[in-house]
Write an enzyme that holds these catalytic residues in place. Structure first.
Site, PDB file in Angstrom:
ATOM      1  N   GLU A   1      59.423 -27.142  27.924  1.00 21.83           N
ATOM      2  CA  GLU A   1      58.923 -27.806  27.142  1.00 21.83           C
ATOM      3  C   GLU A   1      58.057 -27.056  26.327  1.00 21.83           C
ATOM      4  OE1 GLU A   1      58.975 -31.974  29.806  1.00 21.83           O
ATOM      5  OE2 GLU A   1      56.975 -30.609  29.956  1.00 21.83           O
TER       6      GLU A   1
ATOM      7  N   CYS B   1      52.284 -24.231  21.702  1.00 21.55           N
ATOM      8  CA  CYS B   1      52.007 -23.891  22.909  1.00 21.55           C
ATOM      9  C   CYS B   1      53.410 -23.554  23.809  1.00 21.55           C
ATOM     10  CB  CYS B   1      51.320 -25.024  23.779  1.00 21.55           C
ATOM     11  SG  CYS B   1      51.232 -24.691  25.420  1.00 21.55           S
TER      12      CYS B   1
ATOM     13  N   CYS C   1      56.872 -22.763  37.764  1.00 24.07           N
ATOM     14  CA  CYS C   1      55.658 -21.795  38.054  1.00 24.07           C
ATOM     15  C   CYS C   1      55.583 -21.573  39.275  1.00 24.07           C
ATOM     16  CB  CYS C   1      54.367 -22.374  37.244  1.00 24.07           C
ATOM     17  SG  CYS C   1      53.087 -21.034  37.261  1.00 24.07           S
TER      18      CYS C   1
ATOM     19  N   CYS D   1      48.699 -23.958  41.232  1.00 27.11           N
ATOM     20  CA  CYS D   1      47.410 -24.142  41.120  1.00 27.11           C
ATOM     21  C   CYS D   1      47.085 -25.586  41.583  1.00 27.11           C
ATOM     22  CB  CYS D   1      46.730 -23.940  39.636  1.00 27.11           C
ATOM     23  SG  CYS D   1      46.836 -22.249  39.334  1.00 27.11           S
TER      24      CYS D   1
ATOM     25  N   CYS E   1      47.517 -28.384  38.949  1.00 25.04           N
ATOM     26  CA  CYS E   1      48.476 -28.436  37.981  1.00 25.04           C
ATOM     27  C   CYS E   1      49.739 -29.095  38.229  1.00 25.04           C
ATOM     28  CB  CYS E   1      48.529 -26.903  37.272  1.00 25.04           C
ATOM     29  SG  CYS E   1      49.917 -26.737  36.212  1.00 25.04           S
TER      30      CYS E   1
ATOM     31  N   SER F   1      42.338 -18.347  32.796  1.00 22.36           N
ATOM     32  CA  SER F   1      42.034 -19.228  33.753  1.00 22.36           C
ATOM     33  C   SER F   1      41.110 -19.127  34.826  1.00 22.36           C
ATOM     34  CB  SER F   1      43.540 -19.923  34.023  1.00 22.36           C
ATOM     35  OG  SER F   1      44.213 -20.276  32.975  1.00 22.36           O
ATOM     36  N   LEU F   2      39.648 -19.373  34.495  1.00 25.35           N
ATOM     37  CA  LEU F   2      38.817 -19.159  35.495  1.00 25.35           C
ATOM     38  C   LEU F   2      38.681 -20.345  36.374  1.00 25.35           C
ATOM     39  CD1 LEU F   2      37.044 -16.687  36.418  1.00 25.35           C
ATOM     40  CD2 LEU F   2      35.206 -17.657  34.918  1.00 25.35           C
ATOM     41  N   HIS F   3      38.211 -21.393  35.941  1.00 18.23           N
ATOM     42  CA  HIS F   3      37.916 -22.588  36.836  1.00 18.23           C
ATOM     43  C   HIS F   3      37.051 -22.803  37.871  1.00 18.23           C
ATOM     44  CE1 HIS F   3      41.589 -23.649  34.428  1.00 18.23           C
ATOM     45  NE2 HIS F   3      42.330 -22.977  35.116  1.00 18.23           N
TER      46      HIS F   3
ATOM     47  N   ASN G   1      43.229 -33.250  33.105  1.00 20.97           N
ATOM     48  CA  ASN G   1      44.291 -33.979  32.970  1.00 20.97           C
ATOM     49  C   ASN G   1      44.825 -34.940  33.941  1.00 20.97           C
ATOM     50  OD1 ASN G   1      44.053 -33.819  29.811  1.00 20.97           O
ATOM     51  ND2 ASN G   1      44.943 -31.929  29.970  1.00 20.97           N
TER      52      ASN G   1
ATOM     53  N   CYS H   1      47.523 -30.075  28.818  1.00 22.20           N
ATOM     54  CA  CYS H   1      47.391 -29.168  29.857  1.00 22.20           C
ATOM     55  C   CYS H   1      47.731 -29.390  31.275  1.00 22.20           C
ATOM     56  CB  CYS H   1      46.040 -28.346  29.616  1.00 22.20           C
ATOM     57  SG  CYS H   1      45.596 -28.053  28.016  1.00 22.20           S
TER      58      CYS H   1
END
Ligand code: SAH
Length: 350
Positions: free
Chosen positions: A90, A103, A110, A114, A117, A214-216, A290, A333
């Protein structure tokens, strides 16, 4: 078969010369492909017929087939594309003012897993090849042609961890920035990483693209949980690699920070994040969670998001909130692959 899309126009000149053709034929083919969006050798009218037949037997011009285009209420489009081995990937095309940002995905699935996600649930099937990354941009350009628009930015924020497929990502970027291909400035290309520390320096040496990290979380205990890669490359090592990344004087890197209700969204978290950002000279991109089926994480209230933002502003840290784009078509995301991962739009109540 070889793929035209995996080679820069300069490399095609050399390839054609090596095959005994004049090098300029390579440039002509690139012009057909990228300037005219012509994928059929038969239609490349200024090439000799014999050469067209020969090229057709040796080179491919399609790495992906378009399966579907879903358009969200806000104009965001999700392109569903199929690989030759039957996988679906995608890409998301996001209109914003005069920008047309694509994007792109760098892997099928992946490996990082995480915790918040959806893509991570799928696990990793394989790396995308350079031509499969480039073809996402070509498909998007074909879509934009219909309305006379052009692609202006590319962000590696789709499925996958680009730094775990660095060689193919770098080769794809070479095509994206090439003047005779997509002619995008490296400043309009952003590579986002969860923090594969040893590969950061390699990317910086290869190409001066923009970096998003991507810290988070601001502490290892929480980041270990949210981004398991942190157990190998903890925050301090990541910040060190960021400091060494080549960034133009007036530019900033960005930290992405998914805001997860009651997990990392307190004002104390915001103060710690501000301190890290000032130290790293980074701006912050807040991504309110999200939500997706099966995930326990929730999006904080608007009031909470505003309060978090206010702390950052107070500290003098540049910050934006990435308002979710395309979440009605599962293109936001962390939602890519959510539907192919065995859930359904109905389960999401959409
Ligand atoms: N693997 C790379 C590229 C993915 S970019 C990286 O981690 O940077 C996608 C961004 O969206 C990352 O910052 C990711 O952590 C974030 N994200 C993933 N799932 C999300 C979700 N459900 N809500 C908000 N952001 C999410």
């Amino acid at each position: 078969m070889k793929s035209l899309l995996a080679r820069t126009p300069d490399e095609l000149r050399a390839d054609f010369a090596a095959a005994g053709h004049p090098g300029f034929r390579g440039a002509q083919v690139a012009h057909w492909l990228y300037a005219r969006r012509e994928r059929e050798f038969a239609a490349m009218a200024n090439l000799p017929a014999r050469l067209r037949a020969e090229l057709g037997a040796a080179w491919q011009t399609r790495a992906l087939e378009r399966v579907a285009v879903h358009e969200a209420a806000d104009g965001t489009k999700k392109l569903v594309l199929a690989t030759h081995d039957g996988a679906r990937i995608e890409s998301v095309l996001i209109p914003e003012g005069r920008r047309r940002t694509l994007c792109v995905s760098s892997q099928i699935g992946c490996s990082l897993d995480c915790s918040f996600c959806a893509t991570g649930r799928m696990g990793l099937a394989r790396n995308l090849r350079a031509e499969e990354i480039v073809d996402q941009a070509l498909h998007a350009s074909e879509l934009l042609d219909a309305s006379g628009e052009r692609l202006t930015h590319v962000v590696f924020m789709g499925m996958g961890e680009p730094l775990l497929n660095l060689q193919n990502v770098v080769q794809a970027i070479r095509v994206l920035v090439h003047a005779e291909a997509f002619a995008l400035s490296p400043k309009r290309i952003t590579v986002s990483t969860a923090g594969v520390v040893p590969k950061l320096a390699e990317l910086g040496r290869a190409l001066p693209v923009r970096l998003a990290v991507s810290l988070h979380a601001t502490r290892d205990a929480l980041r270990d949980e949210l981004v398991p890669l942190n157990r190998r490359f903890p925050i301090a090592s990541l910040l060190e690699a960021c400091a060494a990344y080549p960034i133009a004087k007036r530019d900033r890197l960005s930290f992405e920070y998914a805001l997860l209700a009651d997990v990392n969204d307190s004002e104390a978290d915001a103060r710690e994040l501000a301190a890290l950002a000032l130290e790293a000279r980074a701006k912050i991109n807040l991504i309110p969670m999200n939500e997706h089926p099966g995930s326990p994480y929730r999006r904080p209230s608007e009031a909470r998001i505003e309060a978090f933002l206010a702390v950052l502003a107070e500290a003098g840290v540049g910050a934006t909130v990435r308002r979710s784009r395309g979440d009605d078509i599962f293109a936001a995301c962390g939602q890519l692959g959510a539907l192919s991962a065995g859930t359904s739009a109905d389960a999401a109540g959409r």
